[in-house]
Design an enzyme around this catalytic site. Structure first.
Site, PDB file in Angstrom:
ATOM      1  N   ASP A 132      20.328  12.457 -29.996  1.00 21.27           N
ATOM      2  CA  ASP A 132      20.082  12.901 -31.492  1.00 21.27           C
ATOM      3  C   ASP A 132      19.004  12.255 -32.212  1.00 21.27           C
ATOM      4  O   ASP A 132      18.502  11.096 -31.728  1.00 21.27           O
ATOM      5  CB  ASP A 132      21.425  12.241 -32.374  1.00 21.27           C
ATOM      6  N   ASP A 171      17.908  12.092 -36.091  1.00 24.14           N
ATOM      7  CA  ASP A 171      17.752  11.233 -37.507  1.00 24.14           C
ATOM      8  C   ASP A 171      18.992  10.057 -37.503  1.00 24.14           C
ATOM      9  O   ASP A 171      20.037  10.155 -37.223  1.00 24.14           O
ATOM     10  CB  ASP A 171      18.087  12.157 -38.521  1.00 24.14           C
TER      11      ASP A 171
END
Length: 809
Positions: A165, A167
């Site tokens: 991932d 953010d």
């Protein structure tokens, strides 16, 4: 392919004639055979009355594909009651790879349909395999082939797949223009912390599509982390940001495209805007896939997940791409422990991704998120509303400048501390920026350094287990010493022996907090399902048991604040540790049980209750297992099985062929299990075997039974051991009622006494030497085999046990 009858026909049908023969070419919508069916119709009887009568109607069945007939599966006169395969047809193209509604191999339009079409050809390839293209689809067989090839490639290089991932996992981004101003101001106290912030602009993004500047801070140690991890994993990006956003971030963290390549999946191709799905990238299986993400709820707490602590460099901003995701569950934190960062105050209550928003707008977003969560995020209207909410959150960051507001709050606190003046006077808009003294932005994060160690451990344990399975699958040393021939290396032998990350991960995580039984107090909002809250699901993956009430089995009380009823109750139990929420969070993020002393919650003297003595009635009642505890235990067992990928029919550690082989060896080694120690204690003694003397007692009892029952048939019975066992099974008396009232221990002692003391019948009967043939050679062989197996296990297993023990310390 096999042509199957559709369920829409009027069954039963009777085949009357076949119009095509094997070898004939057939086109789509061309008749293949005639059949008749019977149905009830309404007709007139000539007198103006309507009557229902049964009629037979002839109908032809038409082909739905082009090709050449290979073989008929039905014959003339057959009566068919349900959908079955009627014909095998060799198609010139199976249309297993499609692009934009066209077959990628023959170019045929897959969206064509006619009156005879039950399922369109586009459904032959429903699986999206490409990261960056949703129009390229493949069939299930083609997807399996592609994934198997990928797994062989990864196994040959001893790599796994890692889904990353963006953010708040490896970066933190904001659109607050205050960052750009601080980067240009050398006198600003945050100037040094912003020295390595990267900047890019998305032209078609931001309010009014006028373009928006993004400021990206890389998590400390990211470059070395990705470089080291790429040697053990093949890296994939999975983000809820747009495709353009993901590609710009990838160009920053991987400018040469050596780490991620084109393996980037954004929300534009994800297929869902409320959750992430691992099968979008790996549709066949996820055995070799690991996930790192700062949120577990979007993955539905997949056992493949390693949850990392969120990276928040820009204070109060959060995840700028989280408007499409469900809101995070807020945890109550103890106010007695100073927080490392300044309090967000009232600003935290009315913000969307860090920007100030109106109360009615906030409630509208919450309602929208609930609707999208229920609807799956596929509704175009909801998609547009989500896009508007995302644009609104960016606009608030650009216009309201939350970072500047927080910096001014810190400056006001500094001025008030020095001069004692009212803090409101320092909030004037004309405040000189050069007066900033307290820097807002700090970067002491060390998460990636610890995460690299955890990934190394998962990688090592996976391939250690793979090597063990591979050694056993190829025979191993025992098979070589026995003279058995090792099986040949088939093409897919390695894939059958591949372990599952869903089995490897729990073996590492669950021992961390096994034995911890905790109760929450002031941590979760009222009305929250304690067992299914995010913090509870995360803790359960590490072996924690969650309880609703405090009792003698409770080991920890995790309190979000002081002076609660549960805190007062917990003080009465001497062994219960009353800790802050941070203790649990640090244990979960660091994958080890930390000492409780630094996290103990200060208890007010008035809240300390009267201690409960170990012999008291309350302690005794608390040690009993209540219905809530039973439900908790059942849920823990179910979650353990779920995290391990085990169900009621799952073989443990080996497949069906290996299971059958083990059963055959056990059956050959142990022999028949229908013998009993005595007539009255058969059920108890079957459950409590005595391996050292079992065969000896069985042989002695066999001889006693033969001598007592029918001495004249001694030679015949001893000559057929199978006949002897069958005879005893028929003569066995059912003493279950007698055994049921006695305890297992007493029954076992009674059986031993009967085996040692001869009965009255045996005492009256002269003792004669038995003619039962002995088998010393067979017993020696069995004993030798057991010693060899024990030696091999002693030589191999302890090393692994010591390694695991050292890692868990």
């Amino acid at each position: 392919m096999l042509l199957r009858l559709p369920p829409s026909l009027h069954y039963p049908i009777t085949v009357t004639s076949l119009l095509k023969q094997p070898g004939d070419a057939v086109e789509r919508d061309e008749a293949l055979f005639w059949y008749v069916y019977q149905t009830t119709v309404t007709e007139g009887d000539g007198l103006g009355n309507k009557v229902e009568v049964k009629r037979k109607f002839p109908t032809k069945f038409e082909s739905t594909v082009d090709g050449e007939i290979v073989q008929w599966k039905v014959a003339k006169g057959d009566v068919i009651d349900e959908p079955v395969d009627v014909l095998e047809i060799d198609e010139p193209c199976a249309h297993e790879v499609q692009f934009g509604g066209l077959c990628a191999e023959c170019g045929k339009d897959m969206t064509e349909s006619s009156y005879n079409t039950e399922v369109t050809d586009i459904m032959r390839a429903p699986i999206q395999m490409a990261h960056d293209n949703t129009t390229l689809t493949v069939s299930a067989r083609e997807a399996t082939r592609v994934e198997e090839d990928a797994k062989r490639r990864l196994l040959s290089t001893r790599k796994l797949s890692l889904v990353v991932d963006l953010d708040q996992t490896i970066i933190h981004a904001t659109v607050d223009p205050t960052v750009g101003e601080w980067m240009q101001d050398k006198d600003n106290p945050n100037y040094q912390a912003l020295s390595d912030v990267r900047v890019f602009q998305l032209v078609d993004d931001g309010p009014g599509m006028r373009g928006c500047w993004y400021y990206v801070k890389l998590r400390p140690g990211l470059e070395s982390f990705l470089e080291n991890v790429s040697e053990m994993f093949e890296l994939h990006i999975y983000t809820m940001g747009t495709r353009s956003y993901a590609q710009h971030i990838a160009s920053i963290i991987d400018p040469d495209r050596k780490l991620f390549g084109d393996r980037i999946l954004s929300r534009d191709e994800s297929g869902s805007l409320t959750a992430k799905n691992l099968h979008r990238l790996f549709p066949v299986d996820t055995k070799m896939v690991v996930i790192i993400d700062d949120r577990g709820d979007v993955w539905r707490w997949s056992p493949n997940l390693i949850k990392v602590s969120p990276y928040e460099f820009f204070v109060g901003i959060g995840d700028i791409n989280s408007s499409f995701l469900p809101k995070k569950q807020e945890l109550g934190k103890s106010g007695d422990k100073p927080a490392p960062k300044p309090s967000k105050g009232a600003l935290e209550e009315h913000h969307v991704n860090g920007a100030t928003a109106k109360t009615d707008e906030q409630s509208e977003v919450s309602t929208l998120e609930q609707l999208v969560t229920m609807g799956g995020g596929d509704n175009p209207r909801l998609l547009q509303e989500q896009s508007d909410a995302q644009e609104e959150s960016i606009m608030h960051q650009v216009e309201d400048r939350p970072l500047l507001q927080k910096q001014r709050e810190l400056d006001a606190e500094d001025d008030a501390a020095e001069s004692g003046s009212d803090s409101s006077s320092s909030m004037d808009e004309s405040q000189d920026m050069s007066k900033h003294r307290h820097h807002l932005l700090e970067d002491n994060d060390r998460e990636l350094f610890d995460l690299e160690v955890r990934l190394e451990r998962v990688h090592r344990n996976f391939f250690d287990e793979y090597d063990r399975q591979k050694s056993r699958g190829l025979g191993g040393r025992v098979a070589a010493l026995r003279g058995e021939k090792a099986p040949s290396k088939e093409k897919d032998v390695d894939l059958k022996l591949v372990p599952d990350i869903k089995d490897i991960m729990p073996l590492i995580k669950r021992p961390v907090l096994t034995g911890v039984v905790l109760v929450f107090s002031g941590v979760l909002p009222l009305g929250t399902d304690t067992q299914n809250a995010d913090i509870s699901l995360w803790a359960k993956s590490f072996g924690v048991a969650i309880s609703q009430k405090i009792n003698g089995r409770t080991t920890h009380l995790v309190a979000g604040r002081n002076r609660t009823a549960k805190v007062r109750e917990a003080t009465r139990y001497s062994k219960i540790q009353i800790v802050t929420t941070q203790w649990l969070l640090d244990c979960l993020t660091q994958w080890k049980r930390l000492p409780e002393e630094p996290y103990l919650l200060p208890v007010h003297p008035e809240d300390r209750g009267e201690p409960i003595s170990p012999d008291s009635k309350e302690m005794a009642e608390g040690s009993w297992i209540s219905s809530d505890d039973e439900a908790m235990a059942e849920s823990v067992d179910e979650e353990m099985s779920q995290f391990a990928g085990i169900d009621a029919t799952s073989p443990i550690g080996y497949d069906e062929e290996q299971q059958a082989a083990v059963h055959d060896e056990l059956k050959e080694f142990l022999g028949s299990d229908d013998e009993s120690e005595s007539d009255t204690d058969v059920s108890v003694l079957d459950e409590i075997p005595s391996p050292g003397k079992k065969r000896k007692r069985e042989e002695d009892e066999s001889a006693d039974d033969v001598e007592t029952d029918n001495p004249s048939e001694e030679v015949d019975v001893h000559g057929s051991r199978l006949a002897q066992r069958i005879k005893r099974s028929y003569e066995r008396s059912t003493g279950l009622k007698e055994v049921a009232s006695a305890g297992v221990e007493s029954a076992f002692k009674q059986a031993q006494a009967q085996a040692q003391v001869p009965s009255d019948t045996d005492a009256d009967t002269p003792e004669e030497p038995t003619s039962q043939p002995q088998e010393p050679v067979e017993e020696d062989d069995d004993e030798l085999e057991r010693e060899m197996m024990a030696a091999f296990e002693d030589g191999e297993e302890p090393a692994d046990d010591e390694k695991i023990a050292n890692e868990n310390e």
